[in-house]
Design an enzyme around this catalytic site. Structure first.
Site, PDB file in Angstrom:
ATOM      1  N   ALA A  69      42.809  57.406  54.902  1.00  0.00           N
ATOM      2  CA  ALA A  69      43.096  56.736  53.622  1.00  0.00           C
ATOM      3  C   ALA A  69      44.363  55.888  53.729  1.00  0.00           C
ATOM      4  O   ALA A  69      44.466  54.822  53.108  1.00  0.00           O
ATOM      5  CB  ALA A  69      43.247  57.768  52.523  1.00  0.00           C
TER       6      ALA A  69
ATOM      7  N   GLU B  43      39.290  51.247  34.857  1.00  0.00           N
ATOM      8  CA  GLU B  43      37.906  50.938  35.221  1.00  0.00           C
ATOM      9  C   GLU B  43      36.921  51.870  34.541  1.00  0.00           C
ATOM     10  O   GLU B  43      35.892  51.453  34.034  1.00  0.00           O
ATOM     11  CB  GLU B  43      37.708  51.134  36.736  1.00  0.00           C
ATOM     12  CG  GLU B  43      38.381  50.112  37.561  1.00  0.00           C
ATOM     13  CD  GLU B  43      38.115  50.398  39.046  1.00  0.00           C
ATOM     14  OE1 GLU B  43      39.063  50.248  39.797  1.00  0.00           O
ATOM     15  OE2 GLU B  43      36.990  50.777  39.416  1.00  0.00           O
TER      16      GLU B  43
ATOM     17  N   MET C 275      34.573  46.625  47.581  1.00  0.00           N
ATOM     18  CA  MET C 275      34.867  47.887  48.258  1.00  0.00           C
ATOM     19  C   MET C 275      33.650  48.305  49.082  1.00  0.00           C
ATOM     20  O   MET C 275      33.751  48.579  50.258  1.00  0.00           O
ATOM     21  CB  MET C 275      35.095  49.013  47.237  1.00  0.00           C
ATOM     22  CG  MET C 275      36.179  48.790  46.254  1.00  0.00           C
ATOM     23  SD  MET C 275      36.331  50.282  45.223  1.00  0.00           S
ATOM     24  CE  MET C 275      36.935  49.542  43.748  1.00  0.00           C
TER      25      MET C 275
ATOM     26  N   PHE D 294      26.544  44.930  47.599  1.00  0.00           N
ATOM     27  CA  PHE D 294      26.482  45.262  46.158  1.00  0.00           C
ATOM     28  C   PHE D 294      27.647  44.652  45.377  1.00  0.00           C
ATOM     29  O   PHE D 294      28.117  45.260  44.418  1.00  0.00           O
ATOM     30  CB  PHE D 294      26.533  46.790  45.931  1.00  0.00           C
ATOM     31  CG  PHE D 294      25.443  47.597  46.578  1.00  0.00           C
ATOM     32  CD1 PHE D 294      24.128  47.163  46.559  1.00  0.00           C
ATOM     33  CD2 PHE D 294      25.733  48.813  47.178  1.00  0.00           C
ATOM     34  CE1 PHE D 294      23.119  47.937  47.131  1.00  0.00           C
ATOM     35  CE2 PHE D 294      24.735  49.594  47.747  1.00  0.00           C
ATOM     36  CZ  PHE D 294      23.424  49.152  47.734  1.00  0.00           C
TER      37      PHE D 294
ATOM     38  N   TYR E  44      45.712  54.371  47.397  1.00  0.00           N
ATOM     39  CA  TYR E  44      46.550  54.799  46.273  1.00  0.00           C
ATOM     40  C   TYR E  44      46.442  53.788  45.123  1.00  0.00           C
ATOM     41  O   TYR E  44      46.329  54.156  43.947  1.00  0.00           O
ATOM     42  CB  TYR E  44      47.986  54.927  46.793  1.00  0.00           C
ATOM     43  CG  TYR E  44      49.039  54.957  45.734  1.00  0.00           C
ATOM     44  CD1 TYR E  44      49.263  56.129  44.992  1.00  0.00           C
ATOM     45  CD2 TYR E  44      49.808  53.826  45.460  1.00  0.00           C
ATOM     46  CE1 TYR E  44      50.227  56.152  44.004  1.00  0.00           C
ATOM     47  CE2 TYR E  44      50.777  53.851  44.472  1.00  0.00           C
ATOM     48  CZ  TYR E  44      50.984  55.006  43.749  1.00  0.00           C
ATOM     49  OH  TYR E  44      51.922  55.031  42.766  1.00  0.00           O
TER      50      TYR E  44
END
Ligand SMILES: Cc1cc2nc3c(=O)[nH]c(=O)nc-3n(C[C@H](O)[C@H](O)[C@H](O)COP(=O)(O)OP(=O)(O)OC[C@H]3O[C@@H](n4cnc5c(N)ncnc54)[C@H](O)[C@@H]3O)c2cc1C
Length: 382
Positions: free
Chosen positions: A181, A247, A128, A159, A238
């Site tokens: 989004a 998570e 992400m 990362f 979503y």
């Protein structure tokens, strides 16, 4: 004190946990120094854990798992934390990747990737974060443009845990740069021999030294449209939100297991170490501080056990999971800091596990959504 026995704490789970603990202690923990030197986990370990049924036991039998409850995955994470394996071994992102596939993958996608993920032949990463967008995922720049039966991907990620060893990357991309989004999608990218895909630096961290955290670059990378998760573009945000309780619980489980390990290691040490003619445990400050840490460990354990139950029942809400993530990881850092103090100078030496735990803990407040973002989300629910 015995913990209240919740429905997820079955005898079968206790047995699994016991054999996992033994295997991790005897076979896997001795490999950690080698991982630290190589800055990555070797493939043999993934295959060995896969062969032991210790990667994705919660998958159905036909997809390579053992059809267990989710508590088997959280127990694995805990045992890895308790044996010092977890900070280096990217099991959580591997499991989260598998859960995206379970939740949104087509039957064909699940059959293509999940059995190989359960056996350790395929290692997964989730990508992400980008150089310019971490907390604010709306600012993502990596873009996938449809071209016939392919997406053409351009951009970069940073990362990324398991980044340099992953064969399968769950990549968060913009499929529509104008739709905010709603323009975000998840694409499964098989990185093996993929033209235009490049792993950049394996980043130099202050802790979790055996885990590879890498940069990824995509330069006109072509991925079949059949690799889109969920079949329809624009659902990525979503989908990410929906998987957050899992998570965040995993991160809280990691935290509570580390807190317990820190308290156990410190208790053992202060009973042996002497100063001014008596064991450190006999000094009132040592006793009171450890009493405080043990209390935090107990409170965190009860909270996390409840979250695991709700996770298994499918009733864990995002707000509670965010509370578990920020509070348990904050307590992890506070307790380990306090525990390290009782080791004096030895606590600062990497050969002592408490020193490594101190360095490994810090990132828990940063990744998986920073603790500030967790509080922002909780506040919105008030
Ligand atoms: C070891 C490691 C492993 C990682 N693994 C992965 C991985 O596998 N996959 C992946 O995609 N990413 C991964 N990450 C990235 C991680 O998720 C991000 O670092 C994290 O989300 C924060 O983003 P950022 O670094 O861009 O910080 P920023 O978003 O720039 O935040 C900087 C600071 O500002 C604060 N802040 C930002 N917005 C707000 C706000 N609205 N309100 C209050 N405070 C705010 C943050 O809390 C933080 O303190 C990993 C990071 C590390 C260090």
């Amino acid at each position: 004190m015995e913990m209240t026995r919740l429905p997820w704490m079955t005898d079968e789970l206790a047995q699994f946990r016991h054999s996992a603990h033994r295997y991790l202690t005897e076979q896997i923990a001795p490999r950690v120094p080698g991982w630290i030197e190589a800055k990555q986990v070797d493939r043999r370990t993934w295959l060995d854990l896969g062969a032991m049924g210790m990667l994705l036991p919660e998958l159905p039998d036909e997809l390579g798992g053992s059809g267990t409850s989710l508590a088997f995955q959280t127990a694995l994470v805990e045992e890895m934390a308790a044996t010092g394996v977890l900070p280096h071994f990217g099991i959580s992102v591997h499991a989260i990747g598998a859960h995206y596939l379970m939740a949104y993958g087509s039957e064909e996608q699940q059959r293509r990737w999940l059995p190989a993920m359960a056996s350790g032949e395929l290692i997964a990463a989730i990508a992400m974060s980008e150089p310019g967008a971490g907390s604010d995922l709306q600012g993502l720049k990596t873009h996938a443009r449809r071209d016939g039966e392919h997406y053409v991907i351009n951009g970069s990620k940073t990362f990324i845990t398991n980044g340099s060893i992953a064969d399968l990357v769950c990549l968060v991309v913009k499929t529509d740069t104008t739709a905010g989004a709603k323009g975000t999608s998840l694409l499964m990218v098989d990185t093996r021999a993929l033209a235009g895909f490049k792993v950049g630096r394996v980043l130099d961290k202050i802790g979790m030294m055996g885990s590879d955290t890498a940069e990824l670059f995509f330069d006109d990378v072509r991925v079949p449209v059949g690799n889109l998760l969920g079949g329809v573009e624009g659902r990525g945000f979503y989908q990410l939100m929906e998987q957050l309780p899992f998570e965040r619980t995993i991160l809280a489980v990691m935290a509570v297991a580390s807190i317990e390990r820190a308290v156990a290691l410190t208790t053992e040490y202060v009973k042996e170490r002497t100063a001014f003619g008596k064991a450190l445990i006999e000094m009132q400050n040592t006793r009171f501080k450890l009493a405080e840490c043990a209390t935090i460990a107990r409170v965190a354990r009860v909270f996390v056990n409840d979250c695991v139950q709700r996770l298994c029942d499918g009733t864990l809400d995002s707000t509670t999971a965010s509370m578990a993530k920020w509070w348990c990881t904050q307590m992890q850092c506070d307790v380990i800091d306090e525990c390290l103090q009782h080791f004096g100078g030895y606590g600062y030496m990497r050969e002592y596990p408490i020193a490594q735990m101190y360095a490994d803990a810090r990132v828990q407040k940063i990744y998986g959504g920073t603790n500030e973002i967790m509080k922002e989300l909780i506040a919105r629910s008030l």
